[in-house]
Design a protein around this motif. Sequence first.
Motif, PDB file in Angstrom:
ATOM      1  N   GLY A  88      19.476 -11.511  27.590  1.00 10.94           N
ATOM      2  CA  GLY A  88      18.600 -12.979  27.687  1.00 10.94           C
ATOM      3  C   GLY A  88      17.719 -12.944  28.677  1.00 10.94           C
ATOM      4  O   GLY A  88      16.758 -14.124  28.064  1.00 10.94           O
ATOM      5  N   PHE A  89      16.921 -11.977  29.225  1.00 14.87           N
ATOM      6  CA  PHE A  89      15.726 -11.915  30.499  1.00 14.87           C
ATOM      7  C   PHE A  89      14.265 -11.303  28.837  1.00 14.87           C
ATOM      8  O   PHE A  89      14.899  -9.842  28.901  1.00 14.87           O
ATOM      9  CB  PHE A  89      15.257 -11.067  31.104  1.00 14.87           C
ATOM     10  CG  PHE A  89      15.913 -11.865  32.433  1.00 14.87           C
ATOM     11  CD1 PHE A  89      15.471 -12.897  33.049  1.00 14.87           C
ATOM     12  CD2 PHE A  89      17.191 -11.852  32.329  1.00 14.87           C
ATOM     13  CE1 PHE A  89      16.310 -13.624  33.798  1.00 14.87           C
ATOM     14  CE2 PHE A  89      18.392 -12.389  33.712  1.00 14.87           C
ATOM     15  CZ  PHE A  89      17.642 -13.368  34.972  1.00 14.87           C
ATOM     16  N   GLN A  90      13.676 -11.815  28.946  1.00 20.05           N
ATOM     17  CA  GLN A  90      12.396 -11.648  27.912  1.00 20.05           C
ATOM     18  C   GLN A  90      10.878 -10.845  28.661  1.00 20.05           C
ATOM     19  O   GLN A  90      10.503 -10.265  27.743  1.00 20.05           O
ATOM     20  CB  GLN A  90      11.692 -12.601  26.499  1.00 20.05           C
ATOM     21  CG  GLN A  90      13.356 -12.865  26.154  1.00 20.05           C
ATOM     22  CD  GLN A  90      14.455 -11.898  25.822  1.00 20.05           C
ATOM     23  OE1 GLN A  90      13.893 -11.146  24.835  1.00 20.05           O
ATOM     24  NE2 GLN A  90      15.593 -11.799  25.231  1.00 20.05           N
ATOM     25  N   ASP A  91      11.384 -10.545  29.966  1.00 18.90           N
ATOM     26  CA  ASP A  91      10.063  -9.920  30.064  1.00 18.90           C
ATOM     27  C   ASP A  91      10.208  -8.611  30.057  1.00 18.90           C
ATOM     28  O   ASP A  91      10.834  -7.986  30.237  1.00 18.90           O
ATOM     29  CB  ASP A  91      10.512 -10.227  32.223  1.00 18.90           C
ATOM     30  CG  ASP A  91       8.805  -9.881  32.789  1.00 18.90           C
ATOM     31  OD1 ASP A  91       8.459  -8.738  32.565  1.00 18.90           O
ATOM     32  OD2 ASP A  91       8.995 -10.503  33.358  1.00 18.90           O
ATOM     33  N   PRO A  92       8.480  -8.049  29.478  1.00 12.96           N
ATOM     34  CA  PRO A  92       8.666  -6.934  29.889  1.00 12.96           C
ATOM     35  C   PRO A  92       8.404  -5.719  30.181  1.00 12.96           C
ATOM     36  O   PRO A  92       8.508  -4.557  29.970  1.00 12.96           O
ATOM     37  CB  PRO A  92       7.508  -7.492  28.651  1.00 12.96           C
ATOM     38  CG  PRO A  92       6.069  -7.990  29.487  1.00 12.96           C
ATOM     39  CD  PRO A  92       7.447  -9.421  29.460  1.00 12.96           C
TER      40      PRO A  92
END
Length: 323
Positions: free
Chosen positions: A52-56
């Motif tokens: 659910g986390f979208q941090d690259p």
Amino acid sequence: MAPKISVLLPVYNAENFIAESIQSILDQTEPDFELLVIDDCSTDRSLEIIEGFQDPRIILRKKKSNSGYTESLNWGIDQARGKYIARMDADDISLPQRFEKQLLFLEQNQLVAMCGTEALVEGSNLKFNYPCEPEAIQANLLLGSSLIHPSIMGKTDIFKAYKYDILKEPAEDYDLFTRLAAKGIQLANLEEPLLIYRVHTNQISKVQNQKQIGSAQQSMLRMFCLFDYDRIQYPDETVLSYIWPTRSINRGQLKAGLVFFEQLKNSKHPFTKKEVLKVIRIKRYNLFKAYVQQQDFGTIKASFLALRFLGLSHWRQILKLSY
């Protein structure tokens, strides 16, 4: 371009904590890192939460089979691109300035290979109170693990050179710290609490606890082997019975153990004299307490008698020991 820090975060069935743990890393004031999240075939919602986390900066590894915590860490070490590696556990919280302050310390203290921090125990006023200076930590490893594992940050080349020993899990951290200290590699701690450490019932099973004790005993023995004592007179099994006493200790073992610790005071070793005297005092206390407990005095009375013992300058005469 490689990041400054590679963060190793192994995960297994941590759905209650993992979101807060990851967010605490993403919220660091030092933003130049990669976060290697290694899921060990979780059977709860951990994977769903992580995805659910979208941090690259997050790199997720989904393991094909459950192969354990230490294997996850070693995979992360192999993949790490940063100059430094930082550890994190799925059930803990890093305070915002943790990476910034550890990075600054390591950059300013080039002889230190690895540093931990103090930690706050969630729901408690307890602290770990481990020593901070490298010399004090080296000696304190004679008593037990002296850095909080999920708080550490260290040079990547040191992690890659030494790695974790899978056979030492779940005391792989103490094993690593003693292997480094035995080589004269400097370890340090920051006095400031920069981690919130959670204690809960799912951390170590009874079976794992026995494995942990066995591994920790060998790591402690490694540190005591840095003393120059007679290995024939004092084989490893005998030394272990002194430095990690059990309730089965008899009077003869007590006598011999006290002689052993007395001899260590004057043997060659890499520790400072002040720290050695403190360690020996504690080890004598533990040995005497183990013996007294066997006499059915009970834990509290045994502790009291052991403290009395430590305060008596003529303890040989009190115990009627002849050397």
